[in-house]
Design a protein around this motif. Structure first.
Motif, PDB file in Angstrom:
ATOM      1  N   ARG A 162       0.833  -1.203   0.000  1.00  0.00           N
ATOM      2  CA  ARG A 162       0.000   0.000   0.000  1.00  0.00           C
ATOM      3  C   ARG A 162       0.872   1.259   0.000  1.00  0.00           C
ATOM      4  NH1 ARG A 162      -4.015  -1.315   4.820  1.00  0.00           N
ATOM      5  NH2 ARG A 162      -4.988   0.625   4.170  1.00  0.00           N
ATOM      6  N   PRO A 163       0.531   2.219  -0.851  1.00  0.00           N
ATOM      7  CA  PRO A 163       1.321   3.455  -0.926  1.00  0.00           C
ATOM      8  C   PRO A 163       1.351   4.207   0.414  1.00  0.00           C
ATOM      9  CG  PRO A 163      -0.390   3.419  -2.617  1.00  0.00           C
ATOM     10  CD  PRO A 163      -0.571   2.189  -1.814  1.00  0.00           C
ATOM     11  N   GLU A 164       0.371   3.955   1.264  1.00  0.00           N
ATOM     12  CA  GLU A 164       0.364   4.632   2.578  1.00  0.00           C
ATOM     13  C   GLU A 164       1.573   4.215   3.424  1.00  0.00           C
ATOM     14  OE1 GLU A 164      -2.092   3.047   1.163  1.00  0.00           O
ATOM     15  OE2 GLU A 164      -4.071   3.703   1.838  1.00  0.00           O
ATOM     16  N   PHE A 165       2.190   3.111   3.062  1.00  0.00           N
ATOM     17  CA  PHE A 165       3.318   2.603   3.860  1.00  0.00           C
ATOM     18  C   PHE A 165       4.609   3.379   3.624  1.00  0.00           C
ATOM     19  CE2 PHE A 165       1.444  -1.959   3.753  1.00  0.00           C
ATOM     20  CZ  PHE A 165       0.445  -1.535   4.617  1.00  0.00           C
ATOM     21  N   ILE A 166       4.536   4.417   2.812  1.00  0.00           N
ATOM     22  CA  ILE A 166       5.755   5.052   2.301  1.00  0.00           C
ATOM     23  C   ILE A 166       6.680   5.582   3.391  1.00  0.00           C
ATOM     24  CG2 ILE A 166       4.819   7.401   2.014  1.00  0.00           C
ATOM     25  CD1 ILE A 166       6.096   7.253  -0.854  1.00  0.00           C
ATOM     26  N   ASN A 167       6.119   5.951   4.555  1.00  0.00           N
ATOM     27  CA  ASN A 167       6.966   6.494   5.628  1.00  0.00           C
ATOM     28  C   ASN A 167       7.364   5.457   6.660  1.00  0.00           C
ATOM     29  OD1 ASN A 167       7.221   9.164   4.717  1.00  0.00           O
ATOM     30  ND2 ASN A 167       5.120   9.563   5.383  1.00  0.00           N
ATOM     31  N   ARG A 168       7.024   4.215   6.401  1.00  0.00           N
ATOM     32  CA  ARG A 168       7.385   3.169   7.360  1.00  0.00           C
ATOM     33  C   ARG A 168       8.833   2.750   7.165  1.00  0.00           C
ATOM     34  NH1 ARG A 168       2.664  -1.311   7.951  1.00  0.00           N
ATOM     35  NH2 ARG A 168       1.029   0.052   8.768  1.00  0.00           N
ATOM     36  N   TYR A 169       9.361   2.126   8.213  1.00  0.00           N
ATOM     37  CA  TYR A 169      10.706   1.560   8.143  1.00  0.00           C
ATOM     38  C   TYR A 169      10.591   0.060   7.889  1.00  0.00           C
ATOM     39  CZ  TYR A 169      12.708   5.915   9.691  1.00  0.00           C
ATOM     40  OH  TYR A 169      13.112   7.214   9.747  1.00  0.00           O
ATOM     41  N   PRO A 170      11.634  -0.573   7.370  1.00  0.00           N
ATOM     42  CA  PRO A 170      11.537  -1.997   7.026  1.00  0.00           C
ATOM     43  C   PRO A 170      11.143  -2.884   8.206  1.00  0.00           C
ATOM     44  CG  PRO A 170      13.615  -1.085   6.250  1.00  0.00           C
ATOM     45  CD  PRO A 170      12.939   0.003   6.990  1.00  0.00           C
ATOM     46  N   HIS A 171      11.441  -2.441   9.447  1.00  0.00           N
ATOM     47  CA  HIS A 171      11.122  -3.325  10.574  1.00  0.00           C
ATOM     48  C   HIS A 171       9.634  -3.580  10.711  1.00  0.00           C
ATOM     49  CE1 HIS A 171       9.598  -0.132  13.226  1.00  0.00           C
ATOM     50  NE2 HIS A 171      10.584   0.624  12.785  1.00  0.00           N
ATOM     51  N   ALA A 172       8.808  -2.810   9.996  1.00  0.00           N
ATOM     52  CA  ALA A 172       7.369  -2.977  10.094  1.00  0.00           C
ATOM     53  C   ALA A 172       6.851  -4.091   9.181  1.00  0.00           C
ATOM     54  CB  ALA A 172       6.679  -1.659   9.747  1.00  0.00           C
ATOM     55  N   PHE A 173       7.738  -4.707   8.397  1.00  0.00           N
ATOM     56  CA  PHE A 173       7.247  -5.641   7.389  1.00  0.00           C
ATOM     57  C   PHE A 173       7.746  -7.070   7.596  1.00  0.00           C
ATOM     58  CE2 PHE A 173       7.253  -1.428   5.577  1.00  0.00           C
ATOM     59  CZ  PHE A 173       5.979  -1.343   5.050  1.00  0.00           C
ATOM     60  N   SER A 174       6.994  -8.001   7.021  1.00  0.00           N
ATOM     61  CA  SER A 174       7.394  -9.412   7.076  1.00  0.00           C
ATOM     62  C   SER A 174       8.419  -9.682   5.968  1.00  0.00           C
ATOM     63  CB  SER A 174       6.171 -10.284   6.850  1.00  0.00           C
ATOM     64  OG  SER A 174       5.727 -10.124   5.524  1.00  0.00           O
ATOM     65  N   GLY A 175       8.997 -10.868   6.008  1.00  0.00           N
ATOM     66  CA  GLY A 175      10.018 -11.222   5.021  1.00  0.00           C
ATOM     67  C   GLY A 175       9.516 -11.093   3.587  1.00  0.00           C
ATOM     68  N   GLY A 176       8.315 -11.592   3.336  1.00  0.00           N
ATOM     69  CA  GLY A 176       7.771 -11.553   1.981  1.00  0.00           C
ATOM     70  C   GLY A 176       7.551 -10.124   1.516  1.00  0.00           C
ATOM     71  N   GLN A 177       7.046  -9.283   2.458  1.00  0.00           N
ATOM     72  CA  GLN A 177       6.816  -7.878   2.106  1.00  0.00           C
ATOM     73  C   GLN A 177       8.129  -7.148   1.855  1.00  0.00           C
ATOM     74  OE1 GLN A 177       4.492  -7.059   5.619  1.00  0.00           O
ATOM     75  NE2 GLN A 177       2.677  -6.658   4.380  1.00  0.00           N
ATOM     76  N   ARG A 178       9.133  -7.488   2.695  1.00  0.00           N
ATOM     77  CA  ARG A 178      10.443  -6.864   2.502  1.00  0.00           C
ATOM     78  C   ARG A 178      11.009  -7.212   1.141  1.00  0.00           C
ATOM     79  NH1 ARG A 178      14.147  -6.390   7.237  1.00  0.00           N
ATOM     80  NH2 ARG A 178      12.858  -5.739   8.952  1.00  0.00           N
ATOM     81  N   GLN A 179      10.790  -8.474   0.735  1.00  0.00           N
ATOM     82  CA  GLN A 179      11.275  -8.901  -0.569  1.00  0.00           C
ATOM     83  C   GLN A 179      10.632  -8.041  -1.656  1.00  0.00           C
ATOM     84  OE1 GLN A 179      13.861 -10.163  -2.115  1.00  0.00           O
ATOM     85  NE2 GLN A 179      13.667 -11.994  -0.842  1.00  0.00           N
ATOM     86  N   ARG A 180       9.351  -7.716  -1.458  1.00  0.00           N
ATOM     87  CA  ARG A 180       8.666  -6.872  -2.444  1.00  0.00           C
ATOM     88  C   ARG A 180       9.232  -5.460  -2.448  1.00  0.00           C
ATOM     89  NH1 ARG A 180       2.920  -8.548  -3.453  1.00  0.00           N
ATOM     90  NH2 ARG A 180       3.071 -10.811  -3.314  1.00  0.00           N
ATOM     91  N   ILE A 181       9.632  -4.979  -1.262  1.00  0.00           N
ATOM     92  CA  ILE A 181      10.265  -3.653  -1.208  1.00  0.00           C
ATOM     93  C   ILE A 181      11.542  -3.687  -2.043  1.00  0.00           C
ATOM     94  CG2 ILE A 181      11.277  -1.900   0.300  1.00  0.00           C
ATOM     95  CD1 ILE A 181       9.528  -3.134   2.571  1.00  0.00           C
ATOM     96  N   GLY A 182      12.295  -4.805  -1.888  1.00  0.00           N
ATOM     97  CA  GLY A 182      13.525  -4.961  -2.669  1.00  0.00           C
ATOM     98  C   GLY A 182      13.214  -4.988  -4.160  1.00  0.00           C
ATOM     99  N   ILE A 183      12.110  -5.635  -4.527  1.00  0.00           N
ATOM    100  CA  ILE A 183      11.723  -5.699  -5.943  1.00  0.00           C
ATOM    101  C   ILE A 183      11.353  -4.304  -6.445  1.00  0.00           C
ATOM    102  CG2 ILE A 183      10.030  -6.631  -7.561  1.00  0.00           C
ATOM    103  CD1 ILE A 183       9.929  -9.158  -5.765  1.00  0.00           C
ATOM    104  N   ALA A 184      10.580  -3.558  -5.613  1.00  0.00           N
ATOM    105  CA  ALA A 184      10.193  -2.202  -6.000  1.00  0.00           C
ATOM    106  C   ALA A 184      11.427  -1.343  -6.223  1.00  0.00           C
ATOM    107  CB  ALA A 184       9.303  -1.575  -4.923  1.00  0.00           C
ATOM    108  N   ARG A 185      12.409  -1.513  -5.321  1.00  0.00           N
ATOM    109  CA  ARG A 185      13.644  -0.735  -5.429  1.00  0.00           C
ATOM    110  C   ARG A 185      14.377  -1.083  -6.727  1.00  0.00           C
ATOM    111  NH1 ARG A 185      18.122   1.385  -1.941  1.00  0.00           N
ATOM    112  NH2 ARG A 185      19.939   0.840  -3.133  1.00  0.00           N
ATOM    113  N   ALA A 186      14.402  -2.389  -7.037  1.00  0.00           N
ATOM    114  CA  ALA A 186      15.096  -2.822  -8.252  1.00  0.00           C
ATOM    115  C   ALA A 186      14.408  -2.254  -9.502  1.00  0.00           C
ATOM    116  CB  ALA A 186      15.149  -4.340  -8.311  1.00  0.00           C
ATOM    117  N   LEU A 187      13.081  -2.075  -9.426  1.00  0.00           N
ATOM    118  CA  LEU A 187      12.343  -1.602 -10.598  1.00  0.00           C
ATOM    119  C   LEU A 187      12.416  -0.093 -10.779  1.00  0.00           C
ATOM    120  CD1 LEU A 187       9.011  -3.610 -10.306  1.00  0.00           C
ATOM    121  CD2 LEU A 187      10.846  -3.967 -11.954  1.00  0.00           C
ATOM    122  N   ALA A 188      12.902   0.620  -9.753  1.00  0.00           N
ATOM    123  CA  ALA A 188      12.759   2.071  -9.705  1.00  0.00           C
ATOM    124  C   ALA A 188      13.211   2.776 -10.981  1.00  0.00           C
ATOM    125  CB  ALA A 188      13.511   2.632  -8.508  1.00  0.00           C
TER     126      ALA A 188
END
Lengths: 350, 376
Positions: A162-188
């Protein structure tokens, strides 16, 4: 029956994105007080492969076989010892990455990205999603603060966060979600190539499957090319168009996925497939077992001849004497075995 | 599958606070659960206040000699006078001398209470050279000899509590200045060592091992003995802290080097590099922010070593010398058997050292635990 041709800047076929020839990475072994050079760990020895635009090349092998190192060398995370790495840029210009310095590499990094195995250590715990996913844009000077924020929100949506998560830190996410953050970063920065290094190995099966589907959706959507590194043969059969099998820093066999699984040409590939657990116990009984002797050899002191010969059930005198070359055989497949044509090996699929 | 993730869990404001809490907020949250560390922090803050405003907090001047009030024991504070509550007060002390042993003793004169007042006018002092005033935090009104000596007086009749407060300024700042020197040395050499590696790393590591292998007291003594006696006490003070830092930096350099080595192999540092980040950006945006909390904790843990070093040197007469007042200098007065048996209150600076060192250690422990991103 011939070795792979070495392309130059002009002769790279139009559909090839990455062309690696004779890639070598030796780590020197030093001994004693004066750091005398006494030998090398041949982490990667003579790896050659092509990756076509839009395809997924799977890379499999045991731990320590050098799969990750190949990807990291292609992205120039490490300096290579020898070899040629041709890369086709988005403007069709062809560059030899092996000749570039770190500084010259920087502008090219926008076009090739990596997804990491460990979703915990690969995200800086002191950065918000905005900073993490937006960092490549900041580095490459793409857009102002507002544009970056919009783009990050869009990327989060693309990977199912969710775009609302934009100000969160990685500690707020599970492993699978973190992996998606990594994917989003790779796609930037809209790369054309992504190396996924054991990208889902750390996740549990259902989350891994979700993320694999996401990667496949993204490939279709953005025309991405993947180098997919894994030790999970089931995963590679599912996602890859072609598969390379690595052993002790060398490519043993490269073949289209279906062919590799139905009719492997290298004894090591056969052994790997025999080791895959079968969900159906009835299949287990009829299956031919090829027990693999011993352990993967020491890369600092590799066996003579074919590096697989001490463990190979079909080894002959020639195998310990002569190093086989990676040669192209019938059907456009490549194999590094003296007896590929003589052997009749069994795959995972009957 | 994508839609499923999007629809899940409504945003909870309280949880969102936690999820978007900045790293230092999380550190503070964890730190505030460490009760001993929080108490230590308060203790050190109060001590720092006392040290900074020593002239104001101390009821008397540290050098004021009171001929007729030598070796007085701590003044007792009373609340009830003849069965009546009158608030905190003290009795005047009657000085008597044993005609045979010539030993001085003090008897309280219980005829009249001397109430303790806040913000009393007493000796003049200059407030940081800004303005002159004579207001002190507390004191007793009465004659010149009617004093409150919370920790007694020494053999020249000087108020030990006032001297202790003034000594805190020198001892604490010696610790902090020493750590500052050590920090500069340790950070520079540690990061060079950790970042470049190779033979530079080897050389710096061997140098550190060499320094650490020398017994500290003889080394301090040798260095301190090299300082001429005629030098200004201020210069001696700066040089003493520098001598302490020359040994103390090795510990900090180890911490910094270890952090560099650990962080260099973090995946997120590689990820930044693969995104095209420059060395400068990687160090300033990724490595240093991850290190600051560890460095602060290490610095806190290094302060007590400096304070102990200063105290030890001064106690041995090799560091600071009177008229400079530091805890070590004060403890010199308690060096002989006579004062320990007859005036045990002269050991009070020792107690102050112990409490301060413990407080710094607890604080450092608390910070270190709180700064660990993988801790609970």
């Amino acid at each position: 029956m011939s070795e792979l041709p070495i392309p130059n800047h002009a002769s790279l076929p139009d559909d090839v994105l990455f062309s690696v020839r004779g890639l070598k990475k030796y780590f020197p072994i030093q001994a004693g007080w004066l750091k005398k050079h006494v030998g090398d760990v041949k982490a990667i020895d003579d790896v050659s492969l092509d990756i076509k635009k839009g395809e997924t090349l799977g890379l499999v092998g045991e731990s320590g076989s050098g799969k990750s190192t190949v990807a990291r060398l292609m992205l120039r995370a490490y300096d290579l010892t020898d070899g040629q790495i041709l890369f086709r840029r988005s403007n069709n210009e062809i560059v030899d990455l092996s000749k570039l310095t770190d500084r010259e590499m920087r502008p090219l990094r926008a076009e090739m990205q990596m997804i990491f195995q460990d979703p915990y250590s690969s995200l800086n715990p002191r950065m918000t999603l905005l900073e993490l996913v937006g960092e490549p844009m900041v580095i490459h000077g793409v857009g102002n603060a507002g544009e970056i924020k919009d783009r990050v929100a869009e990327l989060l949506k693309v990977v199912g966060l969710r775009p609302e998560f934009i100000n969160r830190y990685p500690h707020a996410f599970s492993g699978g979600q973190r992996q998606r953050i990594g994917i989003a970063r790779a796609l930037a920065l809209n790369p054309s190539f992504i190396a996924a290094d054991e990208a889902v190995s750390a996740l549990d099966v259902s989350v891994a499957a979700q993320n694999i589907n996401l990667l496949q959706d993204l490939q279709e959507q953005f025309g991405l090319t993947y180098l997919f590194i894994t030790h999970d043969l089931g995963m590679v059969e599912h996602i890859a168009d072609r598969v390379g099998v690595m052993y002790l820093g060398r490519l043993m066999e490269v073949a289209p996925t279906e062919l590799l699984f139905s009719k492997p040409l290298h004894p090591y590939t056969e052994a790997l497939m025999a080791a895959v657990p079968q969900p159906d116990p009835r299949g287990n009984r009829t299956r031919k077992r090829v027990p693999l002797k011993g352990e993967i050899a020491n890369a600092a002191n590799p066996p003579s001849g074919c590096s697989f010969h001490p463990r190979c059930p079909y080894a002959q005198a020639k195998c310990s004497a002569e190093v086989p070359a990676l040669r192209t055989v019938a059907g456009g497949r490549q194999v590094r075995c003296h007896f590929a044509e003589e052997l009749s090996l069994v795959g995972a699929v009957a | 599958m994508t839609e499923q993730t999007l629809a899940a869990e409504p945003i909870n404001a309280k949880k969102e606070d936690l999820y978007s809490a900045k790293p230092w907020q999380l550190i503070w949250r964890r730190f505030s659960k460490h009760i001993l560390a929080v108490i230590s922090l308060w203790f050190l803050l109060i001590l720092a206040f006392c040290a900074i405003f020593a002239e104001f907090v101390a009821p008397y001047e540290p050098f004021k000699v009171e001929r007729l009030r030598t070796m007085a024991p701590p003044t007792g504070i009373h609340l009830f006078h003849e069965g009546q509550f009158v608030g905190p007060f003290v009795y005047a002390m009657e000085r008597t001398r044993d005609p045979e042993t010539t030993r001085v003793s003090y008897e309280p004169d219980t005829s009249e209470p001397l109430p303790i007042r806040l913000f009393v006018a007493s000796s003049d002092y200059s407030f940081f050279g800004l303005f002159k005033t004579d207001i002190h935090l507390f004191g007793v009104e009465g004659g010149r000899r009617d004093q409150i000596n919370l920790m007694g007086t020494d053999d020249l009749g000087r108020d030990v509590f006032s001297r202790l407060i003034h000594g805190a300024r020198v001892s604490l700042s010696a610790g902090l200045v020493g750590v500052a020197f050590a920090f500069v040395l340790g950070l520079t050499l540690g990061s060079i060592s950790g970042y470049f590696g190779g033979w530079i790393d080897g050389a710096i590591q061997r140098l550190m091992e060499l320094i650490r292998s020398i017994p500290t007291i003889p080394l301090w003594m040798g260095l301190a003995a090299a300082l001429p006696v005629v030098w200004d006490p201020l210069i001696v003070y700066v040089l003493i802290t520098f001598i302490l830092a020359l040994i103390g930096w090795t510990y900090l350099a180890r911490v910094v080097r270890g952090q560099f080595l650990a962080l260099r192999n973090e995946d997120y540092v590689l990820a930044a590099r693969l995104s095209g980040a420059s060395e400068y950006r990687i160090i300033t945006k990724h490595m240093l922010p991850s290190m600051t909390s560890y460095i602060i904790a290490a610095l806190t843990l290094a302060v007590p070593e400096m304070i102990l070093g200063e105290t030890a040197l001064s106690f041995l007469g090799l560091g600071l010398r009177p008229p400079v007042v530091s805890w070590g200098v004060l403890l010199q007065d308690a060096q002989n058997l006579r004062s320990i048996s007859l005036a045990p209150w002269l050991l009070a600076p020792g107690g102050a050292v112990v409490l301060t060192v413990l407080a710094f250690n607890f604080l450092g422990d608390g910070l270190r635990d709180a700064a660990d991103p993988y801790g609970q």
